[in-house]
Scaffold this motif. Sequence first.
Motif, PDB file in Angstrom:
ATOM      1  N   LEU A 315       4.813  76.596  18.512  1.00  0.00           N
ATOM      2  CA  LEU A 315       3.771  75.588  18.312  1.00  0.00           C
ATOM      3  C   LEU A 315       2.588  75.826  19.240  1.00  0.00           C
ATOM      4  O   LEU A 315       1.426  75.687  18.836  1.00  0.00           O
ATOM      5  N   VAL A 316       2.880  76.180  20.491  1.00  0.00           N
ATOM      6  CA  VAL A 316       1.796  76.450  21.450  1.00  0.00           C
ATOM      7  C   VAL A 316       0.976  77.651  20.994  1.00  0.00           C
ATOM      8  O   VAL A 316      -0.262  77.622  20.990  1.00  0.00           O
ATOM      9  N   THR A 317       1.658  78.706  20.616  1.00  0.00           N
ATOM     10  CA  THR A 317       0.957  79.927  20.202  1.00  0.00           C
ATOM     11  C   THR A 317       0.158  79.695  18.926  1.00  0.00           C
ATOM     12  O   THR A 317      -0.977  80.163  18.790  1.00  0.00           O
ATOM     13  N   VAL A 338      -0.253  70.667  24.601  1.00  0.00           N
ATOM     14  CA  VAL A 338       0.672  69.673  25.151  1.00  0.00           C
ATOM     15  C   VAL A 338       0.798  68.495  24.188  1.00  0.00           C
ATOM     16  O   VAL A 338       1.910  68.025  23.889  1.00  0.00           O
ATOM     17  N   VAL A 339      -0.329  68.032  23.687  1.00  0.00           N
ATOM     18  CA  VAL A 339      -0.317  66.905  22.744  1.00  0.00           C
ATOM     19  C   VAL A 339       0.390  67.303  21.454  1.00  0.00           C
ATOM     20  O   VAL A 339       1.216  66.541  20.917  1.00  0.00           O
ATOM     21  N   VAL A 340       0.099  68.494  20.945  1.00  0.00           N
ATOM     22  CA  VAL A 340       0.721  68.968  19.716  1.00  0.00           C
ATOM     23  C   VAL A 340       2.238  69.029  19.864  1.00  0.00           C
ATOM     24  O   VAL A 340       2.992  68.527  19.017  1.00  0.00           O
ATOM     25  N   VAL A 341       2.709  69.644  20.945  1.00  0.00           N
ATOM     26  CA  VAL A 341       4.157  69.806  21.155  1.00  0.00           C
ATOM     27  C   VAL A 341       4.838  68.460  21.323  1.00  0.00           C
ATOM     28  O   VAL A 341       5.899  68.200  20.726  1.00  0.00           O
ATOM     29  N   CYS A 342       4.255  67.583  22.131  1.00  0.00           N
ATOM     30  CA  CYS A 342       4.877  66.277  22.366  1.00  0.00           C
ATOM     31  C   CYS A 342       5.001  65.474  21.078  1.00  0.00           C
ATOM     32  O   CYS A 342       6.048  64.863  20.810  1.00  0.00           O
ATOM     33  N   LEU A 343       3.947  65.474  20.268  1.00  0.00           N
ATOM     34  CA  LEU A 343       3.998  64.719  19.019  1.00  0.00           C
ATOM     35  C   LEU A 343       4.926  65.373  18.001  1.00  0.00           C
ATOM     36  O   LEU A 343       5.648  64.688  17.274  1.00  0.00           O
ATOM     37  N   ALA A 558       3.320  71.441   8.872  1.00  0.00           N
ATOM     38  CA  ALA A 558       3.293  72.103  10.188  1.00  0.00           C
ATOM     39  C   ALA A 558       1.944  72.751  10.461  1.00  0.00           C
ATOM     40  O   ALA A 558       1.428  72.698  11.586  1.00  0.00           O
ATOM     41  N   LEU A 559       1.351  73.359   9.443  1.00  0.00           N
ATOM     42  CA  LEU A 559       0.051  74.004   9.619  1.00  0.00           C
ATOM     43  C   LEU A 559      -1.075  72.975   9.683  1.00  0.00           C
ATOM     44  O   LEU A 559      -1.964  73.049  10.533  1.00  0.00           O
ATOM     45  N   GLY A 560      -1.027  72.004   8.786  1.00  0.00           N
ATOM     46  CA  GLY A 560      -2.052  70.967   8.801  1.00  0.00           C
ATOM     47  C   GLY A 560      -2.008  70.126  10.056  1.00  0.00           C
ATOM     48  O   GLY A 560      -3.030  69.590  10.494  1.00  0.00           O
ATOM     49  N   PHE A 561      -0.827  70.040  10.650  1.00  0.00           N
ATOM     50  CA  PHE A 561      -0.637  69.216  11.838  1.00  0.00           C
ATOM     51  C   PHE A 561      -1.543  69.666  12.987  1.00  0.00           C
ATOM     52  O   PHE A 561      -2.095  68.831  13.716  1.00  0.00           O
ATOM     53  N   ILE A 562      -1.715  70.971  13.142  1.00  0.00           N
ATOM     54  CA  ILE A 562      -2.566  71.491  14.226  1.00  0.00           C
ATOM     55  C   ILE A 562      -3.999  71.000  14.038  1.00  0.00           C
ATOM     56  O   ILE A 562      -4.649  70.542  14.996  1.00  0.00           O
ATOM     57  N   TYR A 563      -4.507  71.069  12.812  1.00  0.00           N
ATOM     58  CA  TYR A 563      -5.876  70.636  12.545  1.00  0.00           C
ATOM     59  C   TYR A 563      -6.019  69.127  12.686  1.00  0.00           C
ATOM     60  O   TYR A 563      -7.048  68.638  13.184  1.00  0.00           O
ATOM     61  N   VAL A 564      -5.009  68.384  12.238  1.00  0.00           N
ATOM     62  CA  VAL A 564      -5.081  66.926  12.323  1.00  0.00           C
ATOM     63  C   VAL A 564      -5.120  66.470  13.779  1.00  0.00           C
ATOM     64  O   VAL A 564      -5.959  65.650  14.157  1.00  0.00           O
ATOM     65  N   ILE A 565      -4.220  67.002  14.597  1.00  0.00           N
ATOM     66  CA  ILE A 565      -4.185  66.581  16.000  1.00  0.00           C
ATOM     67  C   ILE A 565      -5.455  67.018  16.727  1.00  0.00           C
ATOM     68  O   ILE A 565      -6.027  66.255  17.520  1.00  0.00           O
TER      69      ILE A 565
END
Length: 869
Positions: A315-317, A338-343, A558-565
Amino acid sequence: MLSSLEDPDLNASTWACFAMTLITAIVVLSGFFGRTTFPADNSRSEAPYWNGHRSYKATLEQRVIPGQLPGPADIWAGGEPKSIIIEAPYKQRTRFVVELFDSHKTMPPLIQVLSEGREIAILKVTPGNSAPKSKWITGGKPSTISFEVSSKHLSGEKPLITLKSIEGSWAAISRITASPLPGRWEYFISFISLAIFAFALARNYKKLNRDEATNFFRKWVSNILLALFFLSIWFLYVRDEDIYMAWNGYTPITYVYQSYHPQILAKDFFNGTQLFDTSIFMRIYKYLYTYFGVKPESLIPFVVGFQLAVMILALVTLTRTLIRDSSPLRDLSPLLPVVVVCLAMGSKAMNLSLAGYAKPTPLQGLTTYYNLSDALVLFAIIFIVKNRPVLSLVTLAVSFCVYPTTALICGVFIAASLLSDPKGNFSPSLLKGAVLLVAITGLWMVSNYSFEAVAGKGVTSEQYYKYTLWGSFHLYPVDRGGFTVKHHYMFMPFLSFMLLAFHYLKLRSPLDATDRKIAAGMAGLIALTLAGVLISYFKPNVTLVKLSLHRSSELLVALGFIYVINGLVNEILQGPPWRRAVAVAVISSVFIFRFNGYPLAYSLVLVIPALHRPSSRSALSTTMSVFVYLWLAFIGSVIACYAITGVYETYGSRMMLDKYFGGYMLFMISVCAFIFFTFADRWAKARARTTYAGLGVAAVMILSITWTHDNAAPYKDPWKDKAASYMDVQVWAKTSTPEESLFMPDPGVFLGWRDFSLRSSFGSLHEWLLIGWVYTSDRDTFVEGTNRFAEFSVNGDLEPMILPGGFTPVYRKVVERFYTFGDDWRNKIAHKYGIDYFVLFKGKMEKWGFVSSLKTVYENRYFAVLKAG
């Protein structure tokens, strides 16, 4: 360990110190893992047992202890001190907890704890109710006593711990639990490694100018927070993993022991763990057990940690790959992962699978291969967008060998992403990767898969659809009401989430090859998700239905999640107060709602006013703008369809309104956030963004760890005690019954029984009619399962109840009959199948007025075991 793949600028010695500190912390935490239980047997109590016995010794092979410890005041037991001696399971510092059902009301015992004749502690038992034996469990006054034994008192070959009643009367025992604790040297090494790491950080920090130092500091704060989050959730997941597995079953423990000790589980109904052989990752359990003697139950905490770490790294990468320096908040971008991983790992933020698979993966999945497969798929995507096709397709091939379904879905994404620029993306390197992919996956399939099972030829398609429609909610989202009666659980939040994903992808500028690949790949996943839904509805072929292609929505999320956050964080840090407040509410919703968040009204508030916000004029941006309009039109059409067909009138509920409008709590959060941002800007002024970022990251971490504490497994106290009692029954069965024994547990229990009993199970309702044959389509297992199910019928009345979505009524009827059918039925089924013991819930025995003349050979707070006549 948790940095991007593109962080060569950091000092290697600093990374080495960081890794050493993290590993040391893992060692210290691992000292808390493990637990050995000595369950009590109430048949070994009172005068029939203790009159004539001065002591009882329990070993690690025979762990059952007497259910009562008399004292010198008990004339019926001989009027002398009595002792229970247990073999210490660990050589390190150990904490022992003695759980009591009851004790004497006026003269509770005084217990002396000895280790090899040396006094360790004197324990005073709390006065109880003096309940009679038959009322210990229901009418007693429970209490707990505990003590610690240092490693110096556990240095012998087989050290013994003695609990000796030196004064007073009796105490009724539920269980004694031994748990290892870290030694002082582990804490010392942890402190030293942390000091060295801090020194290395300070040394590197001093060499940098102001801007470099700020960037360095933020990167390391990010990595340290990620490491702390990893350690926290790992510990929370595995703190009680043994009782979780004892209750739920379907773990590597059964898989390994069933393979290497088949005689022990020779009578076992097929439970499905044999299918773990098709995953190369699960073979590791067997390899370590075969060549190094590592037991699977000892390995599980570290496998869970490994899978969590790999998923966090992925997720970080992925975040650092997709959200590059083009981010308008690049100075704070190190905190975004950090926010992405925690959520992602500590909330229901990604729990939007149209197939109903829980995200984040529950503990049962973390012991197997699901997180590793998901992580490998993300790495395959990372490599393909970085133009490294060979590495991407080899990673995809490894993912296929771990778990093929997610690899197939990722393959569609990669194929679609390459079409974004056919001339630029198709190269000799891609051909090499494709050859390796076909070779690896083909070899693995030929050597590990039964093509008859894949094709589903054992069970007819009519039978397959009948029973899976009845018992499986993963395969049929349409038939199970996922788009009608239950549309507010997954479908509407999914539409709302994807609206945000497309919106924030559209706003990215400049849009480069990475964005084009991601957008094209997501388009392919949408098409595959739609195909999966249509296949599940029209059911053209059993094999296609088994693939459950609508699971593509998981990778899409999972992919959209990065853009949303990233988009929501940008809103919070630089938007006007009202948009910040709405963004805070959207993030908060993933903690508030039971299944997921993203209420539609809040997404619309963020998207519609920004439809004409300027963005790059690239073709992709224009296409995405059109796609956002089309997605809005689609959502509007769905809502209109629901209104016209009466879905809202028929299935209206408070929860449905909450999923659309957020509910009162979310509204109050947005109002409070609006007030805060309105005034905070004036107070914080130039440092507002940094202040918001720090507060936000701290809040998300605390909420995520708290959520994991409550949801990693159902660790509420009543359930925890019940699961521990079920584990006690299994330990008793392993130590007190012949290896060839066949047990019939309550058929309503999911899959748990075999892991700690290592005794055959007659099976459960879920195994007979679904798990036992659904993946293999083995006809013999299917027929045997339906025959066992038929034993609960009265003139064949249960079979007509096998209707789509009708699992619960059948479950209740079968469980009720298990407790209400008399001894004639029990003796008949025991003789027919060779059943030796029945395992029953005492609460259900009370509920249905259970009566039996069969002998109770073991009981504890929640369970009783009856020996077949």
